[in-house]
Motif scaffolding. Structure first.
Motif, PDB file in Angstrom:
ATOM      1  N   MET A 162       0.821  -1.207   0.000  1.00 50.29           N
ATOM      2  CA  MET A 162       0.000   0.000   0.000  1.00 50.29           C
ATOM      3  C   MET A 162       0.853   1.253   0.000  1.00 50.29           C
ATOM      4  O   MET A 162       0.529   2.252  -0.654  1.00 50.29           O
ATOM      5  N   GLU A 163       1.980   1.213   0.712  1.00 51.74           N
ATOM      6  CA  GLU A 163       2.884   2.367   0.712  1.00 51.74           C
ATOM      7  C   GLU A 163       3.510   2.566  -0.672  1.00 51.74           C
ATOM      8  O   GLU A 163       3.677   3.689  -1.131  1.00 51.74           O
ATOM      9  N   THR A 164       3.833   1.446  -1.338  1.00 47.27           N
ATOM     10  CA  THR A 164       4.366   1.540  -2.700  1.00 47.27           C
ATOM     11  C   THR A 164       3.327   2.122  -3.643  1.00 47.27           C
ATOM     12  O   THR A 164       3.647   2.952  -4.508  1.00 47.27           O
ATOM     13  N   PHE A 194       1.649   0.637 -13.145  1.00 46.16           N
ATOM     14  CA  PHE A 194       2.676  -0.339 -13.506  1.00 46.16           C
ATOM     15  C   PHE A 194       3.992   0.344 -13.879  1.00 46.16           C
ATOM     16  O   PHE A 194       5.061  -0.023 -13.393  1.00 46.16           O
ATOM     17  N   LEU A 195       3.922   1.346 -14.743  1.00 48.70           N
ATOM     18  CA  LEU A 195       5.142   2.026 -15.182  1.00 48.70           C
ATOM     19  C   LEU A 195       5.804   2.789 -14.040  1.00 48.70           C
ATOM     20  O   LEU A 195       7.035   2.824 -13.935  1.00 48.70           O
ATOM     21  N   ALA A 196       4.995   3.408 -13.192  1.00 50.10           N
ATOM     22  CA  ALA A 196       5.558   4.170 -12.071  1.00 50.10           C
ATOM     23  C   ALA A 196       6.332   3.249 -11.131  1.00 50.10           C
ATOM     24  O   ALA A 196       7.473   3.558 -10.740  1.00 50.10           O
ATOM     25  N   ILE A 197       5.743   2.109 -10.769  1.00 58.72           N
ATOM     26  CA  ILE A 197       6.432   1.166  -9.876  1.00 58.72           C
ATOM     27  C   ILE A 197       7.686   0.612 -10.548  1.00 58.72           C
ATOM     28  O   ILE A 197       8.736   0.476  -9.923  1.00 58.72           O
ATOM     29  N   LYS A 202       2.495  -4.667  -9.000  1.00 59.97           N
ATOM     30  CA  LYS A 202       2.976  -4.348 -10.344  1.00 59.97           C
ATOM     31  C   LYS A 202       2.382  -5.281 -11.398  1.00 59.97           C
ATOM     32  O   LYS A 202       1.865  -4.824 -12.422  1.00 59.97           O
ATOM     33  N   GLU A 203       2.434  -6.570 -11.154  1.00 60.01           N
ATOM     34  CA  GLU A 203       1.901  -7.517 -12.147  1.00 60.01           C
ATOM     35  C   GLU A 203       0.388  -7.399 -12.298  1.00 60.01           C
ATOM     36  O   GLU A 203      -0.115  -7.376 -13.426  1.00 60.01           O
ATOM     37  N   PRO A 204      -0.395  -7.325 -11.185  1.00 55.82           N
ATOM     38  CA  PRO A 204      -1.843  -7.125 -11.370  1.00 55.82           C
ATOM     39  C   PRO A 204      -2.169  -5.867 -12.166  1.00 55.82           C
ATOM     40  O   PRO A 204      -3.087  -5.874 -12.994  1.00 55.82           O
ATOM     41  N   ALA A 205      -1.420  -4.777 -11.939  1.00 58.69           N
ATOM     42  CA  ALA A 205      -1.661  -3.545 -12.694  1.00 58.69           C
ATOM     43  C   ALA A 205      -1.380  -3.765 -14.175  1.00 58.69           C
ATOM     44  O   ALA A 205      -2.146  -3.309 -15.041  1.00 58.69           O
TER      45      ALA A 205
END
Length: 392
Positions: free
Chosen positions: A6-8, A280-283, A65-68
């Motif tokens: 959640m913090e990420t 996804f791209l941001a992470i 990341k993967e779910p996004a």
């Protein structure tokens, strides 16, 4: 310092907001069609790297990341009306051929540069289509093979650094390349969805986003992600494809079936898809380890720079001309630049940035995800295996 999931997510959303603000406030970024997530993500990468140099290490949780990514590709599938897929036709086939030709040229250039500099040719493959077209996942997989079978030292770190190098340049060059072509040849946006177009349905007019439409779209996406993930795991031993490819095609079927049952709100699909892609791209970008690039020897840097020049030259001189030298072909060039040096999500972010600034290109939004998500992976794996067999 470790961040929870959640913090990420919180940091990723802040990165997206900062990216939007910078693109809107800095005129040159808007003119260069720079994607918001790329601008914010690269700024976050620089900050994280500076903190790392100061002795503070930030570790982000990539659970979301993967779910996004899967939700994004699912949204692409839901938006892919079969009528638009039929429009792909010969242009899609031609674009696929051009993509495969560039993949082969990347490996030829990589092997040639490696031999010229006295390195193992397998280093050339790592600096070729394995990481340029394949990205981090393909790079990590083949690096492990080369370390065990060919005795390559530091192959894993080298693959990660090469893929990072390509991802950055694929994101940075796609939009500006399309803008150059559009302005250089005074390209006009073709009319889409007008009366008299046999693929245009007058009943499918834009409708405002509502809670009901959001629930239906999220339901379809959830089903598509679950079914696609199960299919990828079930058929892995028979027909191995990335999970996002299965999700893409499952959602294509779900979306077209849903259009026969109720009105599918494309605006809702676009919002959900763009948000998922941005997260996804941001992470991904804020988790990049730029210090890995420092570990690259000068020969590998030279090899990667040759790959960038090769990709840009081929896309500008061949892809653009063969695809018709029109607006759609310029947008396709932005996408081709994205996955020829980065990844398919980067390619789609590139074409989104271009179309948001200059106008729609439905053809590009059909061709790039399908070719970049499906054909490229199969072709790249085949070409790599052919080169490995030849070099062995």
């Amino acid at each position: 310092m470790q961040f929870s999931a959640m913090e990420t997510l919180m940091v990723a959303l802040i990165v997206l907001a900062v990216g939007q603000w910078l693109v809107h406030r800095i005129h040159i970024l808007s003119q260069l069609n720079m994607p918001d997530p790329v601008v914010g993500g690269l700024l976050a990468t620089i900050i994280v790297t500076a903190l790392q140099l100061g002795g503070i290490t930030l570790q982000f949780n990539d659970a979301l990341k993967e779910p996004a990514m899967l939700f994004f590709f699912g949204a692409v599938g839901l938006a892919a009306d079969f009528r638009l897929l039929r429009r792909g036709g010969w242009p899609m086939l031609l674009f696929a051929v051009l993509v495969i030709v560039l993949v082969m040229l990347q490996d030829l250039a990589g092997v040639g540069m490696a031999k010229l500099m006295g390195l193992s040719p397998f280093y050339g493959l790592l600096g070729g289509s394995i990481t340029m077209t394949g990205g981090h996942g393909t790079g990590a997989a083949w690096a492990e093979v080369f370390e065990h079978q060919a005795g390559l030292q530091g192959a894993t770190e080298l693959a990660a650094a090469s893929a990072t190098f390509g991802l950055i340049f694929g994101a940075l060059l796609g939009g500006p390349l399309a803008m150059f072509l559009i302005r250089r040849y005074h390209l006009m946006v073709p009319a889409h969805g007008v009366e008299g177009d046999p693929d245009f349905d007058e009943q499918e007019t834009p409708h405002p986003i509502s809670g009901a439409s959001a629930i239906r779209i999220m339901m379809l996406l959830s089903v598509g992600v679950v079914v696609g993930s199960v299919a990828a795991e079930h058929f892995a031993s028979v027909f191995r494809l990335p999970t996002f490819v299965w999700v893409l095609f499952v959602c294509i079927l779900l979306g077209n079936a849903a259009r026969r049952l109720w009105r599918v709100n494309d605006a809702t699909i676009e919002v959900v898809g763009n948000t998922s892609l941005g997260i996804f791209l941001a992470i991904t970008l804020m988790s990049l380890q730029l210090l890995q690039l420092v570990d690259l020897a000068l020969p590998m840097l030279a090899m990667l720079l040759v790959q960038v020049v090769l990709a840009v030259a081929f896309i500008t001189l061949v892809t653009f001309r063969m695809m018709g030298r029109n607006y759609d072909s310029a947008v396709l060039c932005a996408g081709h630049c994205g996955f020829a040096m980065g990844a398919t999500p980067t390619a789609v972010a590139n074409i989104q940035a271009v179309t948001q600034h200059h106008g729609p290109s439905p053809l590009a939004f059909i061709i790039v995800p399908v070719v970049g998500g499906f054909i490229v992976d199969i072709a790249n794996a085949t070409v790599i295996q052919t080169f490995v067999t030849w070099l062995s």
